[in-house]
Scaffold this motif. Sequence first.
Motif, PDB file in Angstrom:
ATOM      1  N   VAL A  35     -11.927  -0.439  10.107  1.00  0.00           N
ATOM      2  CA  VAL A  35     -11.662   0.998  10.088  1.00  0.00           C
ATOM      3  C   VAL A  35     -12.183   1.692  11.361  1.00  0.00           C
ATOM      4  O   VAL A  35     -11.681   2.728  11.763  1.00  0.00           O
ATOM      5  N   ASP A  49     -11.593  -6.245   2.356  1.00  0.00           N
ATOM      6  CA  ASP A  49     -10.469  -6.080   3.276  1.00  0.00           C
ATOM      7  C   ASP A  49     -10.330  -7.301   4.172  1.00  0.00           C
ATOM      8  O   ASP A  49     -11.313  -7.849   4.647  1.00  0.00           O
ATOM      9  N   GLU A  81     -13.368   3.675  -2.650  1.00  0.00           N
ATOM     10  CA  GLU A  81     -13.916   3.267  -1.343  1.00  0.00           C
ATOM     11  C   GLU A  81     -13.017   3.780  -0.201  1.00  0.00           C
ATOM     12  O   GLU A  81     -13.500   4.254   0.821  1.00  0.00           O
ATOM     13  N   LYS A  82     -11.699   3.675  -0.419  1.00  0.00           N
ATOM     14  CA  LYS A  82     -10.773   4.143   0.630  1.00  0.00           C
ATOM     15  C   LYS A  82     -10.882   5.661   0.829  1.00  0.00           C
ATOM     16  O   LYS A  82     -10.769   6.153   1.953  1.00  0.00           O
ATOM     17  N   THR A 132       0.828  -1.210   0.000  1.00  0.00           N
ATOM     18  CA  THR A 132       0.000   0.000   0.000  1.00  0.00           C
ATOM     19  C   THR A 132       0.861   1.259   0.000  1.00  0.00           C
ATOM     20  O   THR A 132       0.615   2.185  -0.752  1.00  0.00           O
ATOM     21  N   GLU A 164      -1.431  -4.934   2.253  1.00  0.00           N
ATOM     22  CA  GLU A 164      -2.754  -5.389   2.671  1.00  0.00           C
ATOM     23  C   GLU A 164      -3.148  -6.665   1.956  1.00  0.00           C
ATOM     24  O   GLU A 164      -2.847  -6.844   0.768  1.00  0.00           O
ATOM     25  N   LYS A 191     -11.349   0.308  -5.785  1.00  0.00           N
ATOM     26  CA  LYS A 191     -11.007   0.150  -4.362  1.00  0.00           C
ATOM     27  C   LYS A 191     -10.544   1.482  -3.767  1.00  0.00           C
ATOM     28  O   LYS A 191     -10.860   1.809  -2.615  1.00  0.00           O
ATOM     29  N   SER A 192      -9.791   2.242  -4.548  1.00  0.00           N
ATOM     30  CA  SER A 192      -9.259   3.495  -4.000  1.00  0.00           C
ATOM     31  C   SER A 192     -10.375   4.508  -3.743  1.00  0.00           C
ATOM     32  O   SER A 192     -10.268   5.337  -2.836  1.00  0.00           O
ATOM     33  N   LYS A 228      -8.440  -6.003   9.601  1.00  0.00           N
ATOM     34  CA  LYS A 228      -8.744  -4.651   9.174  1.00  0.00           C
ATOM     35  C   LYS A 228     -10.137  -4.251   9.614  1.00  0.00           C
ATOM     36  O   LYS A 228     -11.106  -4.890   9.290  1.00  0.00           O
TER      37      LYS A 228
END
Lengths: 144, 149
Positions: free
Chosen positions: A116, A98, B17-18, A75, A89, B14-15, A114
């Motif tokens: 959050v 995740d 969502e992040k 990452t 990850e 995915k990015s 994971k």
Amino acid sequence: MKLKSAAPVGDPEQIRKEWLDRLDRLLTDIEQWTSDTDWVTRRIDKPMEESPIGEYRAPVLLMQNGIIRLMLEPTARFTVTPDIEGVAEFYRMPAYDDMLVLFLKRGEWRMVSKDVDSPSSDKSALRVTKKNLLNVLEKLSRDH
Amino acid sequence: MTTENRNNSLRRIKSIEKEFLAIQVAMKKFMRDLENAAAQLPPLLQRSDFHQALERLEGTYIIRLFAEFEATLRSLWAKTKSTVPPTRSLLEAVSAKCRIDVEVLRDAQAVREYRNGLVHDRSSKGNELAISRARANLCRYLSFLPLTW
């Protein structure tokens, strides 16, 4: 505007090389640990860009056991926490769910589930060893 | 014409969502700080603006998520076709071309319908779709696409 993460100390090229070596060693370990299991592995790479060390391609590990597919993806080399020396990850694929966060601290990879809403802490983190990783993989296979 | 890559499309999804998770964490912290008088409201904005933004944040990011997904499908379509089908038909046609499971198609269509509800009706009450579920549905669909096109 790019966010600045923890400032690197030293030569960016050297830092990038060391980071890629660390990743290579992690992936090689996992490949070896799973070699006598039903997991099959394959490497691909991904483009990355981090302002202190520029553009580079980092190795990614794809893993499959029957219908279970995982991906271990780096990452970042730099985080807002100075003593973290890199993060990777684990995701369940193809949904990209995740699963685990791996972080490198004082030269040692550790892993944590994971979530959050519950920030990972060193207390809940397990060392990434053959035993611990195979336990996680076995549990995953059982629960699927 | 540039070459598109399935893995890059998956990573972009995915990015997004992040990004949503990062903004959500930041907004929640700001709201807490407001409650505790540790932060001040910027000029021209009220507390209710932040409450509304936070309430609609997930839907806003699902709209972005689907836009990225649709852009990927349209770039694949444009490699061999000059038509611009409606989105529903596009999902069906790509599904047929790439032999995508019917359940996977159904789940992706569910995200499209949810997105339509957000964009056109401005409401999604009673049928909430979490961004993690939307991302999973769309990534599963994209995983059937060729590696490059």
